[in-house]
Scaffold this motif. Structure first.
Motif, PDB file in Angstrom:
ATOM      1  N   ALA A  12      -2.576  -4.584   7.082  1.00 31.77           N
ATOM      2  CA  ALA A  12      -1.981  -3.468   6.097  1.00 31.77           C
ATOM      3  C   ALA A  12      -2.924  -2.869   5.185  1.00 31.77           C
ATOM      4  N   LEU A  13      -3.346  -1.725   5.409  1.00 31.60           N
ATOM      5  CA  LEU A  13      -4.058  -1.039   4.546  1.00 31.60           C
ATOM      6  C   LEU A  13      -3.558  -0.717   3.052  1.00 31.60           C
ATOM      7  N   ALA A  14      -4.259  -0.894   2.324  1.00 36.97           N
ATOM      8  CA  ALA A  14      -3.743  -0.538   0.756  1.00 36.97           C
ATOM      9  C   ALA A  14      -4.114   0.724   0.389  1.00 36.97           C
ATOM     10  N   LEU A  15      -3.204   1.345  -0.001  1.00 34.37           N
ATOM     11  CA  LEU A  15      -3.563   2.689  -0.706  1.00 34.37           C
ATOM     12  C   LEU A  15      -2.791   2.817  -2.080  1.00 34.37           C
ATOM     13  N   GLY A 126     -13.997  11.678  -4.662  1.00 34.00           N
ATOM     14  CA  GLY A 126     -13.804  10.460  -5.407  1.00 34.00           C
ATOM     15  C   GLY A 126     -13.312   9.362  -4.733  1.00 34.00           C
ATOM     16  N   VAL A 127     -12.961   8.185  -5.271  1.00 30.02           N
ATOM     17  CA  VAL A 127     -12.355   7.124  -4.777  1.00 30.02           C
ATOM     18  C   VAL A 127     -11.431   7.224  -3.909  1.00 30.02           C
ATOM     19  N   GLN A 128     -10.060   8.004  -4.576  1.00 30.93           N
ATOM     20  CA  GLN A 128      -8.868   8.256  -4.174  1.00 30.93           C
ATOM     21  C   GLN A 128      -8.919   9.045  -2.655  1.00 30.93           C
ATOM     22  N   GLY A 129      -9.756  10.164  -2.894  1.00 25.04           N
ATOM     23  CA  GLY A 129      -9.877  11.264  -1.734  1.00 25.04           C
ATOM     24  C   GLY A 129     -10.521  10.338  -0.670  1.00 25.04           C
ATOM     25  N   GLN A 130     -11.799   9.568  -0.810  1.00 21.43           N
ATOM     26  CA  GLN A 130     -12.257   8.982   0.241  1.00 21.43           C
ATOM     27  C   GLN A 130     -11.322   7.987   0.832  1.00 21.43           C
ATOM     28  N   GLN A 135      -8.166   5.714   5.438  1.00 18.66           N
ATOM     29  CA  GLN A 135      -7.286   5.183   6.026  1.00 18.66           C
ATOM     30  C   GLN A 135      -6.431   6.225   6.878  1.00 18.66           C
ATOM     31  N   SER A 136      -6.526   7.343   6.712  1.00 23.52           N
ATOM     32  CA  SER A 136      -5.894   8.382   7.563  1.00 23.52           C
ATOM     33  C   SER A 136      -6.844   8.235   9.118  1.00 23.52           C
ATOM     34  N   TYR A 137      -8.101   8.193   9.052  1.00 28.82           N
ATOM     35  CA  TYR A 137      -9.127   7.993  10.228  1.00 28.82           C
ATOM     36  C   TYR A 137      -8.572   6.676  10.890  1.00 28.82           C
ATOM     37  N   PHE A 138      -8.306   5.558  10.331  1.00 22.88           N
ATOM     38  CA  PHE A 138      -7.673   4.415  10.833  1.00 22.88           C
ATOM     39  C   PHE A 138      -6.671   4.625  11.615  1.00 22.88           C
TER      40      PHE A 138
END
Length: 377
Positions: A12-15, A126-130, A135-138
């Motif tokens: 579960a990827l954290a965002l 930045g951190v949020q954008g990257q 996670q979108s790529y994943f």
């Protein structure tokens, strides 16, 4: 990939995306026909009455006549939509009033509109954008792209645990064995807890491997504090008996009973212990009659290993490994475990690394090598 199990803690990827937007303030400059229904919509949404809140937003929208009023209506509509989990609708409301990419990207990500999330995440930077891009790529199956972004984040901002977890998951999906193990080693150096090892070991029990390799996996589960369930003790003991290591099975069952993890009155446990004890006694009595070839040295090693005489076991298993044959890799991995438990960490490391990666013991040997290099001396 069969060499290790999936990192469950990274599944579960954290965002860092809020569950809902904060309720926008209702400006005093708004007309009563707009301000009053917007305030009512805010209160209704907070109370969970989303249908009524939506109706009040629509009433305010019909009455809005200035740019400020239309902006406030769109903000409140987005707030209500997020409370209802309508992420795309919320994003569209905010996009209509020129909201920044940093506000839109998380909403489109949650909506599953991943191409938009990637484009807006790149714009945000930045951190949020990257993180949103990775996670979108994943989620799109672009594991190579996700891996590259996580590596950049780690390079730029340090090895945060969550990024390492996600990177390892992407590497697992890519079948990048070398990268996966390297990342996992970094994770275990940060946190060598039983829970961290459990992510590597428990699911691997279902992988295809030789019976004796699975027994070595159970040894590592025990070493890392991950033999806790009655069924694990029973499976561990059964494997040991079938693999001609009854003394080990006896020790496992007695240890489980002593710790209270398995019931000493359970019929299955009692029968297993009786069988293990009987076979262990027979094996110990016959050890002097064993031939001095590889098979005999292997069996003698089992007796010493089960008795906890790891220095002697290491020597016997080493001799069995040198004899070659079909059991050479089995003897090597047992020799490495014995060396480690007798305090010879450097020899254990060399032994585990000598086991071919492509063989049936390669995956388990890699995990033992990882344990040897990361556990406390």
């Amino acid at each position: 990939m069969t060499f290790v199990s999936r990192l469950t803690m990274a599944a579960a990827l954290a965002l860092a995306v809020p569950a809902a937007l904060s309720a926008p303030a209702v400006a005093q400059a708004l007309s009563a026909s707009v301000g009053k229904p917007l305030q009512e919509a805010s209160n209704l949404a907070k109370a969970g009455n989303l249908a009524a809140a939506t109706a009040r937003v629509n009433a305010a929208r019909s009455a809005a006549s200035t740019a400020t009023e239309r902006r406030k209506v769109a903000e409140m509509a987005a707030f209500v939509h997020t409370k209802a989990g309508r992420w795309a609708a919320a994003a569209q409301e905010l996009e209509s009033i020129g909201a920044p990419a940093s506000q839109l990207a998380p909403l489109y990500y949650r909506a599953g509109q991943l191409d938009k999330a990637v484009a807006l995440g790149k714009k945000t930077g930045g951190v949020q954008g990257q993180t949103i891009v990775a996670q979108s790529y994943f989620r799109q199956g672009n594991f190579k792209g996700a891996s590259e972004v996580y590596q950049n984040l780690i390079k730029q901002h340090g090895a945060r645990e969550g990024w390492l977890q996600s990177l390892a998951n992407a590497q697992y999906k890519m079948d990048d064995k070398k990268g996966y193990l390297a990342t996992t080693e970094r994770l275990i150096k940060i946190d060598p807890s039983p829970a961290r090892w459990r992510a590597l070991l428990v699911d691997m029990k279902g992988a295809q491997m030789p019976r004796e390799a699975k027994l070595a996996l159970f040894e590592l589960m025990e070493q890392t504090g991950n033999i806790t369930k009655p069924e694990d003790y029973q499976e561990y003991a059964k494997l040991a008996i079938v693999a001609n290591q009854p003394a080990l099975a006896k020790r496992v069952l007695e240890g489980g009973m002593k710790s209270g993890a398995i019931a000493p009155t359970d019929t299955m446990n009692v029968k297993l212990l009786e069988a293990a004890a009987k076979r262990a006694a027979t094996a110990a009595a016959g050890v002097s009659k064993l031939p001095k070839d590889g098979a005999g040295q292997l069996q003698a090693g089992h007796v010493a290993f089960g008795a906890g005489d790891y220095a002697k076991a290491a020597s016997l298993y080493g001799a069995a490994a040198k004899a070659g044959g079909a059991t050479a890799d089995q003897a090597k991995i047992l020799a490495g475990i014995s060396q480690l438990r007798s305090g010879n960490r450097s020899a254990a490391s060399a032994t585990f690394k000598s086991i071919p990666e492509a063989g049936g013991y390669g995956g388990v040997a890699g995990l033992w090598s990882l344990y040897t290099s990361t556990s406390a001396a």
